[in-house]
Design an enzyme around this catalytic site. Sequence first.
Site, short mmCIF file in Angstrom:
data_model
loop_
_atom_site.label_atom_id
_atom_site.label_comp_id
_atom_site.label_asym_id
_atom_site.label_seq_id
_atom_site.Cartn_x
_atom_site.Cartn_y
_atom_site.Cartn_z
N ASP A 427 0.80 -1.16 0.15
CA ASP A 427 0.02 0.06 -0.02
C ASP A 427 0.97 1.28 -0.06
O ASP A 427 2.18 1.14 0.28
CB ASP A 427 -0.96 -0.17 1.21
CG ASP A 427 -1.86 1.03 1.24
OD1 ASP A 427 -2.30 1.51 0.22
OD2 ASP A 427 -2.53 1.42 2.24
N ASP A 795 -2.44 -1.26 5.92
CA ASP A 795 -2.92 -0.91 7.37
C ASP A 795 -4.29 -0.63 7.54
O ASP A 795 -4.79 -0.12 8.64
CB ASP A 795 -1.78 0.05 7.81
CG ASP A 795 -2.16 1.45 6.93
OD1 ASP A 795 -2.87 1.31 5.94
OD2 ASP A 795 -1.55 2.62 7.02
N ASP A 799 -7.55 -3.16 3.09
CA ASP A 799 -6.50 -4.12 2.71
C ASP A 799 -6.71 -5.41 3.22
O ASP A 799 -6.02 -6.61 2.99
CB ASP A 799 -5.12 -3.45 3.45
CG ASP A 799 -4.64 -2.26 2.88
OD1 ASP A 799 -4.77 -2.41 1.64
OD2 ASP A 799 -4.14 -1.20 3.50
#
Length: 1083
Positions: A427, A795, A799
Amino acid sequence: MQSPASDLESQKEPPENPDIFLEGLPNGLDTDANIQSTHPRFEGGRDAGHRLPIEFRTLSIHVDTRATIGGDKDKPRAAAVKELVSLDWHKISTEEALRRLGVSPVTGLDTTQAQRRLKTGGKNVISPPKNNYFRKVLEWVLGGFGSLLLVASIVCFIAWKPLGKPKPEVSNLALAVVLLLVLVIQAFFNAWQDFSTSRVMSSIKGMLPSDVMALRNAVQEKIPASELVTGDLVYISMGEKVPADLRLIEVSMDLQFDRSILTGESEAVSGRVDMTEENFLETKNVALQGTHCVNGSGLGVVIQTGDRTVFGLIAKLSSVETKGLTTLQRELFRFVGIIAGMATIVAAIIVILWAAWLRRSFPSYINVSNLLIDVVSVMVAFIPEGLPVAVTLSLAKVASRLGKHKVLCKSLSIVETLGSVNVLCSDKTGTLTQNIMHVENVAVLDVVFDSKDYPSTVSSSSSDVAANLSQIVAAASICNTAVFDAGTGSTDEKKERVIVGNATDVAIFKFADSVASVDDTRRRWEEVFRMNFNSKTKFMLILSKLAPSVSLDDGLVAPLAPWDEFTPTSFLLTSKGAPEILLPRCSFVLDPEGGAPIPINTSICEKICAIQERWAENGQRVLLLARRIIKGECLTHVDPHSEEFSALIEEYHRDLVIVGLVGLIDPLKPDIKDTVKICRRAGIRFFIITGDHPTTAVSIAGQAGIITDTSTVHHASDLVAPLDSKMLSYDPDLDDRRLKGIVVTGPELQTLKPAQVEQLCQYEEIVFARTTPEQKLRIVNDFKSRGNVVAVTGDGVNDAPSLKAADCGIAMGQGSDVAREAADLVLLGDFSSIVIAIEFGRLVFDNLKKTVLYLLPAGSFSELMPILFNILFGLPQLLSNIQMIVICVATDVLPALSMCLEKPETGLLQRKPRNVKKDRLVNWKLLLQAYGFLGMSETLCAMSMSFWYLKRHGVPFSALFLGFGNWPGLTDELLFTAQSVYFFTLVIMQWGNLFATRGRRLSIFQHTPASNWYVFPAADMALVLAIFFSYVPWFQKVFQTRPIPVEFFFIPITFGLGLLFLDEMRKYLVRAYPGSFIDRMAW
């Protein structure tokens, strides 16, 4: 609305006993009543630090809501089910729930109330399940090789008596006792490992946050989730786990919960204020403990805590889940199964040869008792008993080391999986970047301002211009979930007030407050409806109306303008989100020179897109802010809490007026560039999967080193896969690759054909932009299906699906509970610690290979040969059965354990990840090294020493060969000493094996023993144990061991040095001639 707090406190509080709350209510209650909130403005979207408890994070429970109570009603299970189905909190109104719990919706509980209820009802924790110690003891004793050792010991006892009569051999009894002793030691180690794992899991739970935002004493404050009591008012935001059973009293229209941990259903359930189902487990106005808030925000009152929650009740009824074997465990059991199978075959051959040949041709050679001992010796000698201990110690040691680097492993064996990763999908926000944003630029139409100069620009402009320029400030204040922390007062001028919220909202909040007070702006407006930002919609929406204290007679308030035709009954809709999402919904744009808005045409769209593209190229995240006025009569006929109202707002979310653009910068973390460089050098393809604009994502990727050349990046249009010719494929060994870098958006990904997806997966550098959680999950599965080992970092809530699907999910410690729940590893420190985890993952596998290679030559091959020579060629058995056991469970164990503590060899992160399908823990190359080189060398040297000793004492080899028990001149004393010579030769030659096997390719001068001082005391202890069992008179009598002449200590040292020298020559040829035959044969 209920009476104020003072009135509530004057009333007698309801009983504190939670069981009373489970009793039924009168049927006459109005279940359709709805409380209109008079609570202070609900502050959602809290930062990642406001987290909820993580207890029982791996428990998965499936609820059968159709369960009926049958049988004896006095049974605990029936009572628990009855309690579960009789809950009725969802059927009463919010006013009745608050009244019953004795809590004011304005002030919450006070400290005295909370302490009293905590003392009466206990802490909000789930009682851990009771341990079945009898079952645990059986697992400790019989687990691993325990059952084999127990059976072998029983066989030895039988061989001693009654089969050994009339002259039972004491050595058989000794062997049986030794096997039992080994069994006890193994059971003790298994118990220690079990307790150690429990301590590790407890420490992980203790290190992760478990606080919750609640309203007490009329102040929002963070309290431990374990101290929640019935009646507490709790705030729930996206990404958090529900800390207790809550009756929802305020919700955003997009509030949703993931109840899969309870129901097994992956579909998110929306949150509502009113009852939607008669069944407590299916209604939407209750938030159940342990479930996750995956969208929106809300406020709920605690109705049940701890074991009295639905989660707690079901936990008491559920049985403990049986965990399957991990990949590493399957690999180890595969190896042990092969070895055990080979041992069984050899043992069967020995029995067949004895029954068909030796028993008839040489009836006095081997009796039944000795045959059983031979079979036990083959089984025990073949299997490296020290391997399971070495594996568990190695994994536990690595997990402990990683813990010191703030890397928490939820599963010990997952570390090895991380070492095999060849694709890392990361990410962007919060993982690669600091998640500390600030507004860099502001634009109204095509006029760009520096954010630092914006306050002075507005104040120095004419009234018409200032009115338009200030609208973006007002919209940024209203359409924002960030708030000032209640603990930092506005009167404290020396200390900057703390702002709570997600990074984007905090940055925009700071910018807006620097121009005009956000608190002042918000006091003029009252929120009616909210739709929070999420990764699917990519926008946020807030519907507001004028506060009752504001009068239009005193003048218009920002962001209103004369041309709005705003009335006291009108509504203000403000929206903030991705430009490409909101721009199609906009019809006008503010004029930076003042006056009425300008209709949007193609030219204006191009100007706005050009600004977005220019900012994105500089790594800025671009957001568009817009608004519109909705007449009061359009909405007043619909209940704001209904689904119809939400759909109506969606219809009016068009014809917006653009008030401006903001460009935000989220700087890279300082360690990211080096981390990416190391990962790529280690053969790992590093990808970005983000929801940001593709140009912004590529810019950040270029800064991080994920994209080598941002000017030559391919796009989806370049994916013209050749269907009639050979497709280009990714080859990590090539430096000059045509398929270098590419950026693909989520919508583009949906349109790709299978051949194009195949071609996409061959690129070395990939940026996936504007992706949804479903698309991110698809990306992970696409790469996994092509044989890649995929790790995913993240996080956020979005996700979680990909973290679960990945071979190794890695969550950030500051991230959401949902992400940490789904992940296998949690990084509590810097992102650079992932490099340490990868290195240790590779180190674990390397060290296990070294451990296996060390154990096999002496502990398997060299022990088996004396038995085979004894059966096939009639030679005396030159290694006694008890000495075989001593090698396996004593002298070889400590050196094998020291091998698990080896430091990484140079170049560990410069080589490609291992191929999990081809590079097995034990392959033919390792067996060739173990048996063909090390084992054969040790066996020949040990046998030559024994036969030489016998020849020096008048027993030549010719007198022994094909003797089958008829060995002239061979006495028991000579045989016992010759066996001890063989035994000591193996023990000492294992020193050479130990120092040779420490390095796979590096010389002992490059990978020096100084890097692991444990090998020296381990080698010394191996010899000390051998001397102990051979020189103590009691062991000489029972184990039939003997002292050996001093030269037989020193000659094997030269053999060990020769073994080390030969392996050093092999390593030199491997390093000097890469790709040669010797290199291809290297283990």
